[in-house]
Design a protein around this motif. Sequence first.
Motif, PDB file in Angstrom:
ATOM      1  N   PRO A  48       1.236  -0.791  -0.298  1.00 56.02           N
ATOM      2  CA  PRO A  48      -0.002   0.162   0.147  1.00 56.02           C
ATOM      3  C   PRO A  48       0.398   1.008  -0.007  1.00 56.02           C
ATOM      4  O   PRO A  48       0.622   2.495  -0.371  1.00 56.02           O
ATOM      5  CB  PRO A  48      -0.812  -0.145   1.136  1.00 56.02           C
ATOM      6  CG  PRO A  48      -0.829  -1.644   1.744  1.00 56.02           C
ATOM      7  CD  PRO A  48      -0.217  -1.811   1.343  1.00 56.02           C
ATOM      8  N   VAL A  49       2.092   0.940   0.696  1.00 55.29           N
ATOM      9  CA  VAL A  49       2.826   1.508   0.432  1.00 55.29           C
ATOM     10  C   VAL A  49       3.111   2.329  -0.481  1.00 55.29           C
ATOM     11  O   VAL A  49       3.748   3.986  -0.927  1.00 55.29           O
ATOM     12  CB  VAL A  49       3.717   2.055   2.036  1.00 55.29           C
ATOM     13  CG1 VAL A  49       3.004   2.436   3.088  1.00 55.29           C
ATOM     14  CG2 VAL A  49       4.586   1.522   1.528  1.00 55.29           C
ATOM     15  N   VAL A  50       4.014   1.843  -1.919  1.00 52.58           N
ATOM     16  CA  VAL A  50       4.580   2.223  -2.372  1.00 52.58           C
ATOM     17  C   VAL A  50       2.942   2.622  -3.252  1.00 52.58           C
ATOM     18  O   VAL A  50       3.847   3.443  -4.266  1.00 52.58           O
ATOM     19  CB  VAL A  50       4.348   1.082  -2.986  1.00 52.58           C
ATOM     20  CG1 VAL A  50       5.492   1.009  -4.920  1.00 52.58           C
ATOM     21  CG2 VAL A  50       5.730  -0.047  -2.636  1.00 52.58           C
ATOM     22  N   GLY A  51       1.340   2.313  -2.943  1.00 50.51           N
ATOM     23  CA  GLY A  51       0.923   2.412  -3.868  1.00 50.51           C
ATOM     24  C   GLY A  51       0.585   4.395  -3.756  1.00 50.51           C
ATOM     25  O   GLY A  51       0.644   4.694  -4.901  1.00 50.51           O
ATOM     26  N   VAL A  52       0.573   4.768  -2.419  1.00 55.14           N
ATOM     27  CA  VAL A  52       0.808   6.027  -2.467  1.00 55.14           C
ATOM     28  C   VAL A  52       1.771   6.589  -2.374  1.00 55.14           C
ATOM     29  O   VAL A  52       2.412   7.874  -3.274  1.00 55.14           O
ATOM     30  CB  VAL A  52       1.098   6.127  -0.622  1.00 55.14           C
ATOM     31  CG1 VAL A  52       1.133   7.533  -0.172  1.00 55.14           C
ATOM     32  CG2 VAL A  52       0.071   5.324  -0.156  1.00 55.14           C
ATOM     33  N   GLY A  53       3.406   5.882  -2.768  1.00 52.20           N
ATOM     34  CA  GLY A  53       4.422   6.755  -3.545  1.00 52.20           C
ATOM     35  C   GLY A  53       4.445   6.932  -4.863  1.00 52.20           C
ATOM     36  O   GLY A  53       4.151   7.959  -5.310  1.00 52.20           O
ATOM     37  N   ALA A  54       3.256   5.922  -5.741  1.00 45.48           N
ATOM     38  CA  ALA A  54       3.125   6.218  -6.917  1.00 45.48           C
ATOM     39  C   ALA A  54       2.102   7.287  -6.838  1.00 45.48           C
ATOM     40  O   ALA A  54       2.289   8.466  -8.058  1.00 45.48           O
ATOM     41  CB  ALA A  54       2.356   4.894  -7.425  1.00 45.48           C
ATOM     42  N   MET A  55       1.175   7.470  -6.401  1.00 41.52           N
ATOM     43  CA  MET A  55      -0.283   8.642  -6.641  1.00 41.52           C
ATOM     44  C   MET A  55       0.795   9.665  -6.284  1.00 41.52           C
ATOM     45  O   MET A  55      -0.136  10.756  -6.639  1.00 41.52           O
ATOM     46  CB  MET A  55      -0.982   8.196  -5.591  1.00 41.52           C
ATOM     47  CG  MET A  55      -2.283   7.386  -5.555  1.00 41.52           C
ATOM     48  SD  MET A  55      -4.014   7.398  -4.495  1.00 41.52           S
ATOM     49  CE  MET A  55      -2.714   6.633  -3.147  1.00 41.52           C
ATOM     50  N   ALA A  56       1.617  10.226  -4.994  1.00 34.73           N
ATOM     51  CA  ALA A  56       2.161  11.380  -4.949  1.00 34.73           C
ATOM     52  C   ALA A  56       2.932  12.189  -6.342  1.00 34.73           C
ATOM     53  O   ALA A  56       2.612  13.136  -6.194  1.00 34.73           O
ATOM     54  CB  ALA A  56       3.473  10.965  -3.985  1.00 34.73           C
ATOM     55  N   VAL A  57       3.558  11.297  -6.737  1.00 36.94           N
ATOM     56  CA  VAL A  57       3.901  11.727  -8.215  1.00 36.94           C
ATOM     57  C   VAL A  57       3.239  11.854  -9.090  1.00 36.94           C
ATOM     58  O   VAL A  57       3.271  13.418  -9.636  1.00 36.94           O
ATOM     59  CB  VAL A  57       4.666   9.973  -8.814  1.00 36.94           C
ATOM     60  CG1 VAL A  57       5.022  10.739 -10.074  1.00 36.94           C
ATOM     61  CG2 VAL A  57       6.257   9.599  -7.666  1.00 36.94           C
ATOM     62  N   ALA A  58       1.832  11.475  -8.388  1.00 36.05           N
ATOM     63  CA  ALA A  58       1.224  12.374  -9.903  1.00 36.05           C
ATOM     64  C   ALA A  58       0.018  12.769  -9.469  1.00 36.05           C
ATOM     65  O   ALA A  58      -0.482  13.491 -10.638  1.00 36.05           O
ATOM     66  CB  ALA A  58       0.267  11.277 -10.746  1.00 36.05           C
ATOM     67  N   LEU A  59      -0.353  12.439  -8.118  1.00 40.64           N
ATOM     68  CA  LEU A  59      -1.356  13.463  -7.746  1.00 40.64           C
ATOM     69  C   LEU A  59      -0.681  14.405  -6.329  1.00 40.64           C
ATOM     70  O   LEU A  59      -1.506  15.131  -6.003  1.00 40.64           O
ATOM     71  CB  LEU A  59      -2.284  12.343  -6.669  1.00 40.64           C
ATOM     72  CG  LEU A  59      -3.317  11.612  -8.302  1.00 40.64           C
ATOM     73  CD1 LEU A  59      -4.457  10.382  -6.733  1.00 40.64           C
ATOM     74  CD2 LEU A  59      -3.805  11.983  -8.769  1.00 40.64           C
ATOM     75  N   GLY A  60       0.090  14.044  -5.794  1.00 37.88           N
ATOM     76  CA  GLY A  60       1.109  14.655  -4.616  1.00 37.88           C
ATOM     77  C   GLY A  60       0.139  14.623  -3.466  1.00 37.88           C
ATOM     78  O   GLY A  60      -0.043  13.127  -3.316  1.00 37.88           O
ATOM     79  N   LEU A  61       1.596  14.798  -2.427  1.00 39.77           N
ATOM     80  CA  LEU A  61       0.990  14.088  -1.679  1.00 39.77           C
ATOM     81  C   LEU A  61       0.370  13.911  -0.357  1.00 39.77           C
ATOM     82  O   LEU A  61      -0.140  13.513  -0.207  1.00 39.77           O
ATOM     83  CB  LEU A  61       2.845  14.497  -0.611  1.00 39.77           C
ATOM     84  CG  LEU A  61       3.578  13.474  -0.719  1.00 39.77           C
ATOM     85  CD1 LEU A  61       4.236  14.365   0.564  1.00 39.77           C
ATOM     86  CD2 LEU A  61       3.786  12.348   0.404  1.00 39.77           C
ATOM     87  N   ARG A  62      -0.375  15.061  -0.534  1.00 43.51           N
ATOM     88  CA  ARG A  62      -2.033  15.717   0.436  1.00 43.51           C
ATOM     89  C   ARG A  62      -2.974  14.339  -0.550  1.00 43.51           C
ATOM     90  O   ARG A  62      -3.471  13.640   0.703  1.00 43.51           O
ATOM     91  CB  ARG A  62      -2.295  17.176   0.846  1.00 43.51           C
ATOM     92  CG  ARG A  62      -3.935  18.056   1.491  1.00 43.51           C
ATOM     93  CD  ARG A  62      -4.188  18.757   1.010  1.00 43.51           C
ATOM     94  NE  ARG A  62      -2.921  19.633   1.400  1.00 43.51           N
ATOM     95  CZ  ARG A  62      -2.795  20.131   2.262  1.00 43.51           C
ATOM     96  NH1 ARG A  62      -3.642  20.045   3.219  1.00 43.51           N
ATOM     97  NH2 ARG A  62      -2.523  21.499   2.526  1.00 43.51           N
ATOM     98  N   LEU A  63      -3.010  14.586  -1.285  1.00 41.03           N
ATOM     99  CA  LEU A  63      -4.407  14.218  -2.275  1.00 41.03           C
ATOM    100  C   LEU A  63      -4.085  12.454  -2.355  1.00 41.03           C
ATOM    101  O   LEU A  63      -5.127  11.733  -1.566  1.00 41.03           O
ATOM    102  CB  LEU A  63      -4.517  14.791  -3.403  1.00 41.03           C
ATOM    103  CG  LEU A  63      -5.982  13.418  -4.270  1.00 41.03           C
ATOM    104  CD1 LEU A  63      -6.664  14.262  -3.444  1.00 41.03           C
ATOM    105  CD2 LEU A  63      -5.922  13.763  -5.097  1.00 41.03           C
ATOM    106  N   SER A  64      -2.373  11.787  -1.972  1.00 42.23           N
ATOM    107  CA  SER A  64      -2.713  10.482  -2.182  1.00 42.23           C
ATOM    108  C   SER A  64      -2.801  10.017  -0.641  1.00 42.23           C
ATOM    109  O   SER A  64      -3.377   9.272  -0.308  1.00 42.23           O
ATOM    110  CB  SER A  64      -1.046  10.255  -2.724  1.00 42.23           C
ATOM    111  OG  SER A  64       0.105  10.826  -1.513  1.00 42.23           O
ATOM    112  N   GLY A  65      -2.756  10.829   0.369  1.00 43.03           N
ATOM    113  CA  GLY A  65      -2.217  10.674   1.852  1.00 43.03           C
ATOM    114  C   GLY A  65      -3.993  10.220   2.203  1.00 43.03           C
ATOM    115  O   GLY A  65      -4.050   9.207   2.884  1.00 43.03           O
TER     116      GLY A  65
END
Length: 398
Positions: free
Chosen positions: A351-368
């Motif tokens: 799951p945290v790798v998914g958060v990292g991937a989302m952070a690249v595309a959507l930003g840390l706040r939205l991925s969190g």
Amino acid sequence: MQQDTTGRPFLLAAYAFAVAMCGTTLPTPLYQYYQRQLGFSPLMVTVIFAVYAVGVIVALLLLGQVSDSVGRRPVLLAGLALSALSAACFLFERGLPELFAGRVLSGLSAGLFTGTATAAVVELAPRRWAGAATLAATAANMGGLGSGPLLAGLLAQYAPDPLRQVFLVDLALVAVAVVGVLLIPETVRDRGRGAALRPRRLHVPPSVRPAFVPAAMAGFAGFATMGLFTSVAPSFLSDVVGIGAPAVSGTVVFVLFAASTAGQMLMGRVGVHRALPWGCVVLVAGMAVIFASLLAASLPLMVAGAVVAGTGQGLSFRAGVTAVGAYSPPERRAEVTSALFVVLYVAISIPVVGVGAMAVALGLRLSGLVFTACVALLAATTAVLLALRPVESGAGAG
């Protein structure tokens, strides 16, 4: 083996357990330094973190029962040696290869230690402490995991050379732990049978599944939360809340693990069958507070969320492990418990790798925000499942 009545071997084993676990989380507040130094993305931070879980799972599958054959002390010493090698990789880090190697070695150390040190602490406990021995092993485990970010954060902020000093301290702590393990008696009498290095079976008998499925679901949600905090929580605090001090991020992660320990202690009062669903409910509440902290960019809310989520994780985790153990036939208990821990360590990484991937595309706040919503949904689903079909005590244990 004549049991020591002073409690010294018990305390030495617990210390070694805590030191080994401390080493696995030391890099948490330091990832932002490595990120600036090497110029990699939040996704790479989560991948570096996640390879730790690969090491744990490999050790659990291949070496989870080896201490029953060769003895506790040799396995504990091997785990400490791996911990020292991991610290050396970080100490002499020149780029990503050393970071990856350090995390894999740290995972192998944790995989060796988790079962072996728990058994050693329980076996070495004096009779007068026998009732609290398992809880002491849990406290050493979680206390060590929580102390790593706190120690690293404080040294990174207040000591010179933040990327070196902490690993020198860690190597000194490991050296003391090695001496301690050499001083404890061996608790396995029938040694020398040999241990084949082959993958352990991960079959869960049908009779155990009514307890295993909700325990795995609750554990997945809780361990995913711990994975998030021990990988990208410092990035959340720096990029979203605006606080980059490593001492602060280390303290926030420490609070999560301290709350988990408190939740596990609380389970004894709540009882297994109430603690599992209610732990999920508390975890949902913690996710809601963390969600609000990201929306409001609030440190107090982030700390409060860590307290609530950690308590829920501790309640549901200990209840789940206890329920699965009660359901499992004695001759299958280690196998089923290993299967549960493999699920939990998958949860701490994927799951945290998914958060990292989302952070690249959507930003840390939205991925969190997406992550906390998904964890809350899983925990809520588990609570509803348990409300509709409670885990009955004693079923399937025969």
